[in-house]
Scaffold this active site. Structure first.
Site, mmCIF file in Angstrom:
data_model
loop_
_atom_site.group_PDB
_atom_site.id
_atom_site.type_symbol
_atom_site.label_atom_id
_atom_site.label_comp_id
_atom_site.label_asym_id
_atom_site.label_seq_id
_atom_site.Cartn_x
_atom_site.Cartn_y
_atom_site.Cartn_z
ATOM 1 C CE LYS A 157 0.821 1.858 3.602
ATOM 2 N NZ LYS A 157 2.150 2.251 4.149
ATOM 3 C CE1 TYR A 245 -1.973 -0.265 7.597
ATOM 4 C CE2 TYR A 245 -0.499 1.647 7.449
ATOM 5 C CZ TYR A 245 -0.543 0.334 7.052
ATOM 6 O OH TYR A 245 0.354 -0.377 6.745
HETATM 7 P P1 NAD Z 1 12.514 1.159 2.168
HETATM 8 O O1 NAD Z 1 13.118 2.639 1.824
HETATM 9 O O2 NAD Z 1 13.183 0.898 3.622
HETATM 10 O O3 NAD Z 1 12.568 0.279 1.073
HETATM 11 C C1 NAD Z 1 12.495 0.599 -0.230
HETATM 12 C C2 NAD Z 1 13.336 -0.110 -1.083
HETATM 13 O O4 NAD Z 1 13.221 0.099 -2.405
HETATM 14 C C3 NAD Z 1 14.870 -0.118 -0.640
HETATM 15 O O5 NAD Z 1 15.437 -1.210 -0.573
HETATM 16 C C4 NAD Z 1 15.615 0.745 -1.593
HETATM 17 O O6 NAD Z 1 16.992 0.468 -1.874
HETATM 18 C C5 NAD Z 1 14.658 0.371 -2.888
HETATM 19 N N1 NAD Z 1 14.536 1.053 -3.874
HETATM 20 C C6 NAD Z 1 14.832 0.902 -5.270
HETATM 21 N N2 NAD Z 1 14.471 1.863 -6.271
HETATM 22 C C7 NAD Z 1 14.502 2.901 -5.425
HETATM 23 C C8 NAD Z 1 14.461 4.390 -5.631
HETATM 24 N N3 NAD Z 1 14.189 4.992 -6.958
HETATM 25 N N4 NAD Z 1 14.408 4.842 -4.502
HETATM 26 C C9 NAD Z 1 14.191 4.714 -3.230
HETATM 27 N N5 NAD Z 1 14.410 3.265 -2.924
HETATM 28 C C10 NAD Z 1 14.481 2.402 -3.962
HETATM 29 O O7 NAD Z 1 10.901 1.545 2.533
HETATM 30 P P2 NAD Z 1 9.829 0.805 3.440
HETATM 31 O O8 NAD Z 1 9.609 1.548 4.443
HETATM 32 O O9 NAD Z 1 10.363 -0.643 3.399
HETATM 33 O O10 NAD Z 1 8.677 0.716 2.277
HETATM 34 C C11 NAD Z 1 8.533 0.203 1.212
HETATM 35 C C12 NAD Z 1 6.913 -0.070 0.630
HETATM 36 O O11 NAD Z 1 6.241 -0.887 1.716
HETATM 37 C C13 NAD Z 1 6.355 1.429 0.608
HETATM 38 O O12 NAD Z 1 5.444 1.334 -0.208
HETATM 39 C C14 NAD Z 1 5.609 1.364 1.942
HETATM 40 O O13 NAD Z 1 4.218 2.278 1.745
HETATM 41 C C15 NAD Z 1 5.273 0.028 2.415
HETATM 42 N N6 NAD Z 1 5.074 -0.523 3.699
HETATM 43 C C16 NAD Z 1 4.098 -0.991 4.152
HETATM 44 C C17 NAD Z 1 3.938 -1.300 5.648
HETATM 45 C C18 NAD Z 1 3.034 -2.018 5.868
HETATM 46 O O14 NAD Z 1 2.678 -2.194 6.980
HETATM 47 N N7 NAD Z 1 2.098 -2.803 5.042
HETATM 48 C C19 NAD Z 1 5.060 -0.910 6.438
HETATM 49 C C20 NAD Z 1 6.261 -0.271 5.667
HETATM 50 C C21 NAD Z 1 6.101 0.158 4.437
#
Ligand code: NAD
Length: 394
Positions: A157, A245
């Site tokens: 999401k 949420y």
């Molecule tokens: P994060 O930044 O930790 O992870 C993103 C990953 O994408 C990283 O490994 C990064 O290197 C990679 N990436 C690839 N191309 C990129 C670019 N152009 N710019 C930046 N990063 C790039 O973020 P996260 O907190 O893990 O969130 C990732 C996704 O998961 C989001 O869509 C977020 O909304 C979702 N999320 C959902 C929940 C949930 O409870 N369902 C919780 C956290 C995050």
């Protein structure tokens, strides 16, 4: 009653009938002064815990795209608790990081991909499903490339940045005859399912109001919050990230779609975190049954993940409501305040197995692309309501 509402209610009823087991709640302690015997409340559980695990060769193979905070800390460890799903491939721009995790999770190094050779995953029969856990702006591209490679998709999401992107994802999945599910974990989490059951069964009396608040302090020193502060990658601010949420809660607890929306947005002037994305969003939804929802999201208030449901006979408080592992449900009525304890389950494993199960049985997942599209549409209307200062009829 509106057609969409009727359809949604009968969809949920069918889901419950279609073998989603029922589980009781028990009272573990009285927060007020009276302890009552455990009520036998029905609760939908997507994957009964007594169901045996499939043998490894029968489990569906999953690839994770994006090895960031959420993927590595919550999702990848949860495969150990999956009964129908196994982790078989990784997609990352960082080969060394991918190799480290491949070793940790016994993923064959030949199943490590990068963003350039991602499409060649089509030639890997071990991969059935691809889970997109990238910054929001990349969800559409990697989901569409994934279905075009013949794989089913779980997408984090918010589904995507724009309504048009969501529609393109749904179209691409249909064309490729692949399933597309949005990872709305709360809809697989036992406390939230119990809340839906309590609210919709009339146990709280007639529903009047839902409040839901989700907030935390954005900290762009952390890599995962850096892209969240950039409109191009995040699509929006606190609303897109965690206000979703609050919106989801109002929709799944009522089982209805809102017919009117008003909203107000405020970001602290000169706070560099909010140059591109919004800090605070308050929105009010009115549902066909007359239930109102007061919702908020914030990137500036202290950690909050709370839902309250106000009925004519009782008030339900779920706080934390949408945490990863911790939930607390209290019912407040003329009999006092009662805490209800429900068996905790790994919601990530439940949602992952739900998609595997939907594929094995060729069923529509409970939270398909259309559910993600509806939230993006509504969030756009929330922005519009705030911008115009008008109540918008949906
Ligand atoms: P994060 O930044 O930790 O992870 C993103 C990953 O994408 C990283 O490994 C990064 O290197 C990679 N990436 C690839 N191309 C990129 C670019 N152009 N710019 C930046 N990063 C790039 O973020 P996260 O907190 O893990 O969130 C990732 C996704 O998961 C989001 O869509 C977020 O909304 C979702 N999320 C959902 C929940 C949930 O409870 N369902 C919780 C956290 C995050």
């Amino acid at each position: 009653m509106f057609d969409s509402v009727k359809k949604e209610l009968s969809r949920r009823a069918l889901l419950y009938k279609a073998g989603f087991g029922f589980m009781g709640l028990s009272v573990v302690g009285a927060v007020g002064n009276i302890i009552k015997p455990a009520p036998t409340l029905a609760q939908a559980a997507p994957a009964p815990s007594n169901e045996p695990s499939l043998p490894p060769e029968k489990k569906l193979g999953w690839a994770i795209v994006g090895l960031g905070e959420f993927a590595t800390k919550q999702i990848m460890p949860s495969f150990a608790e999956c009964k129908k799903s196994k982790l078989v491939a990784l997609v990352s721009g960082d080969r060394a990081k991918a190799e480290k995790y491949a070793q940790q999770y016994s993923v064959n190094p030949k199943n490590i991909y990068n963003y350039q050779n991602y499409d060649s995953i089509r030639n890997n029969p071990e991969v059935d499903i691809i889970y997109i856990i990238l910054p929001n702006a990349l969800h559409a591209e990697y989901s569409i490339r994934g279905v075009q490679a013949g794989k089913h998709i779980m997408c984090e999401k918010p589904m995507a940045i724009t309504v048009a992107e969501c529609q393109a994802m749904i179209e691409a999945a249909k064309k490729a005859n692949r399933k597309l599910m949005i990872a709305y974990r709360a809809q697989y989490e036992p406390y939230n399912l119990a809340t839906i059951q309590l609210a919709q069964s009339g146990k709280l009396g007639k529903l009047k109001l839902i409040t839901s608040d989700h907030g935390r302090n954005l900290n762009p020193k952390e890599p995962q919050d850096r892209w969240r502060a950039q409109k191009k990658l995040a699509g929006g601010g606190s609303l897109y990230d965690i206000g979703i949420y609050s919106l989801q809660a109002a929709r799944y607890i009522t089982g209805e779609e809102p017919v009117a929306i008003s909203a107000m947005i405020y970001s602290t002037p000169n706070d560099p975190r909010f140059r591109e994305v919004e800090e605070n969003v308050n929105f009010v939804l009115r549902f066909p049954s007359g239930v109102l929802a007061n919702c908020s999201s914030s990137y500036g208030y202290s950690n909050t993940k709370r839902i309250q449901v106000f009925g004519s006979d009782a008030v339900l408080e779920l706080d934390p409501a949408t945490d990863y592992y911790k939930h607390r449900l209290i019912l407040k009525s003329k009999n006092g305040n009662q805490e209800q304890k429900i068996e905790d389950k790994n919601q990530f494993a439940l949602e992952i197995d739900h998609l595997s199960e939907s594929i094995i049985q060729n069923k529509q997942p409970k939270t398909p692309g259309e559910e993600g599209l509806q939230d993006v549409k509504l969030m756009q209307l929330i922005y519009e309501a705030a911008r115009t200062g008008k109540t918008i009829k949906v």
